[in-house]
Scaffold this active site. Structure first.
Site, mmCIF file in Angstrom:
data_model
loop_
_atom_site.group_PDB
_atom_site.id
_atom_site.type_symbol
_atom_site.label_atom_id
_atom_site.label_comp_id
_atom_site.label_asym_id
_atom_site.label_seq_id
_atom_site.Cartn_x
_atom_site.Cartn_y
_atom_site.Cartn_z
ATOM 1 N N CYS A 149 42.872 100.577 71.677
ATOM 2 C CA CYS A 149 43.398 100.322 70.327
ATOM 3 C C CYS A 149 43.381 101.603 69.499
ATOM 4 C CB CYS A 149 42.577 99.245 69.626
ATOM 5 S SG CYS A 149 42.820 97.613 70.344
ATOM 6 N N CYS A 190 45.722 119.161 67.893
ATOM 7 C CA CYS A 190 46.011 117.725 68.009
ATOM 8 C C CYS A 190 44.885 116.945 67.353
ATOM 9 C CB CYS A 190 46.215 117.310 69.463
ATOM 10 S SG CYS A 190 44.711 117.344 70.428
#
Ligand SMILES: [Zn+2]
Lengths: 440, 88
Positions: A231, A395
């Protein structure tokens, strides 16, 4: 505000909350005393219980016998997250007599959009504690047992040998725990109400119920770890696990009241994008199944992390594939951010959500594409003309950026450009440079 | 032969992020079985990372197959590939 003051304030709030709780209890006891003792109208329930559960008890599906069954039931919920919260909420409200909750995690801000038993003031406290408090406020008649521990072969075996559960609810978030709970349920003959959710989709079924298949019957071999999305990476809309969790409560209640129509041997597929529910018939129990077959090879709990090749949580495991001189520390990076080329390789949506100024978004998944190569080539040429040859790759956590550096180094091996990975990514930036950058 | 192929649970990501595909299977001498379709999908519809769809001539572990690879496909069949979800 100094750190000590925060701690003092937290302690004071905790104390006040306990005081408030005691006063509420005190009031309730005085106010409803007459409703809470034995009565001459029903020998199983107090007056308050009858009134409280009347709306479900007057249905033939539940009736007083079913309500007694719920009251005498003991269930185990593993994972108090997006599935476990709504499941526990409805099971507690319905009057299931004893609910044990297992979870090791603490409440985080990223949990609140779907894990509805936890509130803003619960951040950093164990999820089981927060869930316990919420459930007890809703139903003080039932017993809730919060266990803050990591579900693995040892801990689960210990709990199972000391207790007899009627149902286990799987609200976990990883493959290893799903196999663990399946095997526990088969070995101890307990039905397993299994739910899962990701993004806009959910799945639900009941394993090992009245001769039906188990998880291993359908999936004898675990999926390759890199094929599994969490998730945290894929995202999830709260109402989707909410829907599945509520249905897990429904199936649990049907099992506990010995009702027909339990979702065994069938898999419910819920697609929230067009609100479709589809039931697919599953294969029957596999007589050659490793755990529930006629000659099982798995007779005791094994090491499930080893079996699945992945760990029994949904946290990201960091990689380290570059040399030291190909990386830059986050503090050093923050001082040179303005005058250099910085590529942010997160997906476009995450970049839109929050980004550092003066960065260029080149999603990692697109880095191999020809038009992206052209775009970068042009950018680098312009920068080289200005005397800039260092390119910093960034990132979310510093893993994809390492992969991107390896890839870019090969693609631009002819160019004088030097690529650097920004160590720890934006998580590190938020932690060590500026806490107002959202750490998600 | 026209059939309907559907992906879910994340398996659609390998197929251009599209869940429902109308597929026209070319005519061939022998009947189409599920095993043939797997290979055909890999060669014609799959956009990326084939190892996340096929392994050893069957779908990879974690994608649900409710029939055997010998299932004979009929016109207008709807064939669904569901990848299991693990999140909570
Ligand atoms: Zn089995």
């Amino acid at each position: 505000m100094p750190k000590q003051d925060f701690e003092d304030l937290k302690l004071e709030i905790k104390r006040l909350r306990e005081e408030l709780h005691q006063k509420e209890e005190f009031l309730r006891e005085r106010q409803y005393k007459k409703l809470q003792g034995k009565n001459v109208y029903n020998d199983q329930f107090t007056t308050e219980e009858i009134v409280r559960y009347s709306r479900q008890m007057i249905m033939p599906n539940i009736n007083p016998h079913g309500q007694i069954a719920l009251k005498n039931s003991k269930i185990l919920i593993v994972g108090v997250g997006g599935l476990g919260c709504p499941a526990a909420l409805y099971l507690a409200s319905a009057g299931v007599g004893e609910i044990t909750l297992i979870d090791y995690d603490e409440v985080e801000l990223t949990n609140l959009h779907r894990q509805i038993l936890h509130s803003e003031s619960d951040i950093d406290i164990p999820k089981v504690e927060s869930a316990y408090n919420s459930l007890k406020r809703i139903n003080s008649h039932i017993k809730v047992i919060p266990l803050r521990l990591h579900a693995n072969s040892l801990t689960i075996k210990d709990i199972i040998t000391k207790n007899k559960y009627h149902v286990i609810v799987d609200g976990s978030d990883n493959v290893a725990t799903r196999y663990l709970l399946n095997d526990v349920c088969v070995m101890n003959d307990i039905p397993l109400v299994s739910g899962s959710a990701l993004q806009m989709e959910g799945q639900l079924t009941v394993y090992h119920y009245q001769g039906g298949p188990c998880y291993r019957c359908l999936f004898p071999v675990p999926p390759p770890p890199h094929a599994v999305t969490s998730c945290g990476d894929g995202g999830v809309l709260g109402a989707v696990p909410g829907t599945i969790g509520v249905l897990q409560a429904l199936e649990t209640i049907k099992i506990l009241t010995n009702s027909s129509g339990v979702l065994s041997g069938r898999l419910l597929l819920f697609d929230g994008t067009n609100t479709t529910f589809r039931n697919v018939k599953l294969r029957e129990r596999n007589l050659k199944c490793d755990v529930c077959g006629e000659n099982p090879t798995v007779k005791t709990l094994i090491d499930y992390e080893l079996f699945c090749g992945s760990s029994s949580h949904d946290k990201v495991i960091n990689i380290d594939i570059l040399k030291c001189n190909e990386q830059i520390d986050i503090i050093d990076f923050s001082t040179i951010l303005k005058d250099n080329v910085v590529l942010d390789v997160r997906p476009k949506i995450e970049y839109q959500m929050c980004n550092l100024p003066n960065t260029v978004n080149i999603p990692f998944t697109e880095i191999e594409k020809d038009d992206v190569f052209e775009k970068l080539n042009k950018l680098f040429k312009n920068k080289l003309a200005d005397g800039i040859k260092n390119v910093y790759v960034l990132c979310r956590r510093g893993n994809d950026s390492q992969r991107a550096v390896s890839c870019l180094k090969k693609k631009f091996s002819e160019s004088p450009i030097i690529f650097y990975n920004v160590k720890g990514g934006l998580h590190a930036y938020s932690k060590f440079v500026d806490t107002s950058f959202p750490r998600y | 032969m026209e059939i309907n192929v559907e992906f879910g649970g994340g398996a659609e990501l390998l197929f251009d992020n599209k869940k429902v595909h109308d597929v026209l299977l070319p005519h061939k001498e022998k009947e189409w079985i599920l095993g043939d379709l797997l290979v055909w999908l890999k060669d014609n519809l799959l956009k990326e990372r084939p190892e996340l769809f096929l392994q050893d001539e069957s779908v990879r572990p974690g994608i649900l197959v409710l029939d055997t690879v010998n299932y004979v496909i009929k016109p207008n069949d709807r064939i669904i590939f569901i990848s299991t979800l693990h999140g909570g």
